[in-house]
Design an enzyme around this catalytic site. Sequence first.
Site, PDB file in Angstrom:
ATOM      1  N   ARG A  36       0.827  -1.213   0.000  1.00 21.66           N
ATOM      2  CA  ARG A  36       0.000   0.000   0.000  1.00 21.66           C
ATOM      3  C   ARG A  36       0.858   1.259   0.000  1.00 21.66           C
ATOM      4  O   ARG A  36       0.592   2.216   0.726  1.00 21.66           O
ATOM      5  CB  ARG A  36      -0.909   0.000   1.219  1.00 21.66           C
ATOM      6  CG  ARG A  36      -1.907  -1.123   1.192  1.00 21.66           C
ATOM      7  CD  ARG A  36      -2.837  -1.052   2.356  1.00 21.66           C
ATOM      8  NE  ARG A  36      -3.764  -2.170   2.338  1.00 21.66           N
ATOM      9  CZ  ARG A  36      -4.605  -2.444   3.299  1.00 21.66           C
ATOM     10  NH1 ARG A  36      -4.636  -1.679   4.376  1.00 21.66           N
ATOM     11  NH2 ARG A  36      -5.409  -3.462   3.213  1.00 21.66           N
ATOM     12  N   CYS A  37       1.861   1.269  -0.817  1.00 20.92           N
ATOM     13  CA  CYS A  37       2.830   2.366  -0.876  1.00 20.92           C
ATOM     14  C   CYS A  37       2.741   3.017  -2.250  1.00 20.92           C
ATOM     15  O   CYS A  37       2.382   2.367  -3.234  1.00 20.92           O
ATOM     16  CB  CYS A  37       4.229   1.776  -0.641  1.00 20.92           C
ATOM     17  SG  CYS A  37       5.598   2.924  -0.816  1.00 20.92           S
ATOM     18  N   GLY A  38       3.074   4.277  -2.327  1.00 20.22           N
ATOM     19  CA  GLY A  38       3.130   4.942  -3.622  1.00 20.22           C
ATOM     20  C   GLY A  38       4.141   4.307  -4.563  1.00 20.22           C
ATOM     21  O   GLY A  38       4.043   4.448  -5.785  1.00 20.22           O
TER      22      GLY A  38
END
Length: 164
Positions: A36-38
């Site tokens: 769930r990271c950019g």
Amino acid sequence: MSDLLDLPVTTLDGEPTTLGALAAGRAALVVNVASRCGLTPQYAQLEDLQREYGDRGFTVVGVPCNQFAGQEPGTAEEISTFCSATYGVTFPMTEKVEVNGDDAAPLYRLLTSVPDAAGEAGPVQWNFEKFLVAPDGAVLGRFRPRTEPASAEVRTAIEAALPR
């Protein structure tokens, strides 16, 4: 640095092993990953590297970590399903670990002692920091999170590290 290859790790499926067994005589790009990271779209480039160089003596090793803003909150099963369904990940993955601080996994205690291209060692900055490990366990390079896996810098280092 062969000690690095002997360090215990546990696979995402819960099987005890070592980095050396996961890499199996190959050059390895060890990457702390998060769902769930950019920077999560880097999974696609990591899988591309796995497919491109895998039969030439290379593997990516994904190491899930939830230390950065809680961006890897899932269970092992959720992480595995996400990686497989979203990015078609085929490279080996370890259990979720900490990469910094007092509870850092032994693997990362050694890896973080290696400087990057600017000469800076120390803690992992964020998700998707990459360490290139030679088949003999020497750490050949450290690439910060925003360095894309498909960059010329990473590709050139991988090609130089491939077994002859």
